[in-house]
Design an enzyme around this catalytic site. Structure first.
Site, short mmCIF file in Angstrom:
data_model
loop_
_atom_site.label_atom_id
_atom_site.label_comp_id
_atom_site.label_asym_id
_atom_site.label_seq_id
_atom_site.Cartn_x
_atom_site.Cartn_y
_atom_site.Cartn_z
N THR A 158 54.71 120.37 16.64
CA THR A 158 55.69 121.32 17.18
C THR A 158 55.01 122.67 17.04
OG1 THR A 158 56.76 121.65 15.03
CG2 THR A 158 57.72 119.96 16.45
N HIS A 159 55.24 123.53 17.99
CA HIS A 159 54.56 124.84 18.03
C HIS A 159 53.04 124.68 18.00
CE1 HIS A 159 58.59 126.33 17.09
NE2 HIS A 159 58.61 125.38 16.18
N SER A 280 28.10 121.81 33.49
CA SER A 280 27.99 123.22 33.82
C SER A 280 26.61 123.47 34.39
CB SER A 280 28.20 124.05 32.56
OG SER A 280 27.59 125.32 32.71
N LYS A 286 27.50 121.11 28.28
CA LYS A 286 28.91 121.00 28.66
C LYS A 286 29.27 119.69 29.35
CE LYS A 286 31.56 124.19 28.84
NZ LYS A 286 32.67 124.51 27.94
N GLU A 293 42.04 119.22 34.54
CA GLU A 293 42.18 120.66 34.81
C GLU A 293 42.62 120.91 36.24
OE1 GLU A 293 38.68 122.90 33.76
OE2 GLU A 293 38.69 122.11 31.72
N GLN A 325 59.64 124.37 62.32
CA GLN A 325 58.27 123.89 62.55
C GLN A 325 57.38 124.19 61.34
OE1 GLN A 325 56.56 123.95 66.57
NE2 GLN A 325 55.09 125.45 65.80
N LYS A 328 56.24 121.53 58.10
CA LYS A 328 55.26 120.44 58.03
C LYS A 328 54.09 120.71 57.11
CE LYS A 328 56.92 119.16 62.35
NZ LYS A 328 57.84 120.33 62.16
N1 ARG Z 1 57.26 121.32 67.05
C1 ARG Z 1 58.66 121.45 66.84
C2 ARG Z 1 59.03 121.37 65.36
O1 ARG Z 1 58.22 121.02 64.62
C3 ARG Z 1 59.36 120.35 67.55
C4 ARG Z 1 60.74 120.71 67.96
C5 ARG Z 1 60.67 121.77 68.95
N2 ARG Z 1 61.95 122.04 69.52
C6 ARG Z 1 62.19 123.15 70.21
N3 ARG Z 1 63.36 123.29 70.65
N4 ARG Z 1 61.26 124.04 70.44
O2 ARG Z 1 60.11 121.68 64.95
#
Ligand code: ARG
Length: 462
Positions: A158-159, A280, A286, A293, A325, A328
């Site tokens: 602990t600590h 290293s 090393k 890490e 969009q 993603k």
């Molecule tokens: N590339 C767009 C997205 O990832 C697809 C949907 C586009 N829809 C639109 N009404 N422009 O969201």
């Protein structure tokens, strides 16, 4: 097509600005969804044929065309075009090139808004299953190591100061518990990912007599979503996956931190095989624990992606907005980071070798059995607070003598309390200390072994 050559160009009188075209395009990263996009399109075409909106012949042509496109993509023969903006329009445009006007019927009763929401869900469902399997592989590795080191004594901290002796197996099972909760979070998230937005169209649904339950069944979804506006707009399921991932990375970073500490020459509790370390370029001596890490460092990405996704969603009005969009890249990065980090740990954990003598010697330091002496006095009738005080005095005495409590003679110990008898040395040993903590959740080797049996059965039953 039309004079500006966009699938949506009908009402436009001038072509898109070249910079705007590049700025708004997502194809460079969303092409990763091609398989799920094609899978969703095939199911949509089958549903359209099922309800008679297109003919079975047309559906067959569409499916043949989509199969060919998948083949072209997978063999590197597909020509991705930024002018066609995203994965959806690239595939649709190629379909029409390949099969003619029938290709133009695929988008009946559908929008890219419900299409992309479906693609991401199909993608995430698959990734969750892969991540879950990798997590289980890591958990198995922890159980094997916990079994191997069930009775190996080390200091518990602990600590970051030596507190009480524990077993290394118990420590490894603490990691296991964290990961088991991560696995549960991942799977709970899966249930909310696994519903189908397709059929929500742009935002309001569609006037065609679609059968959403049928499409959902074809795609293996639990069922269709219940509100078209919500379906095309919310990305909470992706945020949730990222939140579960952020916690998982936090856990991996805690494990990583301990591995890094333990491989230092100051601790020297464990060694990692050379294949998980690097050297290293300047210091020949090393051997650096790069893998833990790096995992520790990568935690920041996943935490950052979570904030990015939360902020992206915050204050968005219904229904779809192009903001989405932006979901993603953080999401893909999170999945990739989790997948790499889990793989690295699942490979590395079984290869860890404990230096049992060093661990034992470290546990003997710092008066780690002082609590055991207090508990011993309590068993002989002293209230705990008084026992605490007596042991505190004995610790100060031993510290002045530069020795451990177990190194004091019986007469020396009896100066602190007449309750102390010859049997005190059984509780002052490290083995006695850990063996005594023999209840559910305790560090005793017997408990560690019982936990391993229980957890192996739980993993088998998944
Ligand atoms: N590339 C767009 C997205 O990832 C697809 C949907 C586009 N829809 C639109 N009404 N422009 O969201």
């Amino acid at each position: 097509m039309n004079k500006v050559s966009k699938p949506w160009g009908g009402r436009f009188t001038e072509p898109t600005d070249a910079f705007v075209e590049a700025f708004t395009a997502s194809v460079s990263f969303d092409q990763r969804l091609y398989r799920h996009d094609i899978e969703g399109s095939k199911a949509h075409a089958r549903m359209l044929a099922h309800v008679g909106v297109i003919s079975v012949d047309e559906c067959d042509k569409i499916i043949m065309g989509l199969d060919q496109i998948q083949e072209e993509i997978e063999t590197g023969h597909f020509n991705w075009s930024v002018a066609l903006e995203d994965v959806h329009m690239n595939i649709e445009a190629r379909l029409t090139e390949l099969i003619g006007d029938t290709g133009k019927k695929l988008h009946t009763g559908r929008s890219r808004n419900d299409q992309v929401a479906t693609d991401i869900r199909l993608y995430l469902r698959e990734e969750i299953d892969t991540l879950g399997a990798e997590l289980v592989r890591l958990m198995h590795g922890l159980l094997d190591q916990a079994e191997r080191y069930a009775a190996t004594i080390m200091p518990g901290f602990t600590h970051l100061q030596v507190a009480q002796p524990i077993t290394f197996g118990h420590h490894l099972l603490a990691w296991y518990e964290m990961l088991e909760r991560d696995r549960q979070r991942l799977m709970e998230c899966r249930t909310r990912v696994n519903v189908m937005p397709l059929g929500s169209a742009a935002l309001a649904g569609t006037s065609y007599p679609i059968d959403r339950a049928y499409t959902a069944e074809l795609l293996g979804f639990a069922g269709p979503t219940q509100n078209s506006l919500d379906s095309v707009s919310d990305r909470d399921f992706a945020i949730e996956l990222n939140a579960a991932g952020a916690l998982m990375m936090t856990h991996l970073s805690r494990m990583a931190e301990e591995l890094v500490l333990w491989t230092t020459s100051q601790f020297a509790f464990i060694s990692l095989p050379d294949r998980y370390c690097t050297g290293s370029s300047i210091m020949p001596q090393k051997k650096n624990p790069d893998v833990p890490e790096l995992v520790r460092g990568k935690t920041g990405r996943v935490h950052g992606n979570l904030i990015a996704l939360l902020t992206l969603m915050k204050s968005q009005p219904l229904a779809y907005n192009k903001d989405n969009q932006e979901d993603k890249e953080p999401l893909f990065d999170t999945v990739d980071t989790l997948s790499g980090s889990l793989r690295a740990f699942a490979d590395m954990i079984p290869a860890i070798e404990a230096n049992e003598h060093t661990m034992y010697a470290a546990a003997k330091q710092g008066f780690s059995t002082a609590t055991d002496l207090a508990d011993y006095l309590v068993r002989h009738g002293l209230p705990f607070r008084d026992a605490h005080e007596v042991v505190g005095q004995a610790v100060r005495y031993a510290a002045d003598k530069h020795c451990d409590l177990a190194d004091l003679s019986l007469t020396e110990l009896q100066d602190f309390s007449y309750h102390i008898q010859e049997d005190v040395f059984e509780v002052l040993t490290l083995e006695g200390s850990v063996a005594a903590r023999n209840h559910i959740g305790g560090t005793a080797p017997q408990q560690v072994r019982a936990q391993i049996i229980k957890k192996r059965a739980e993993l088998e039953a998944l």
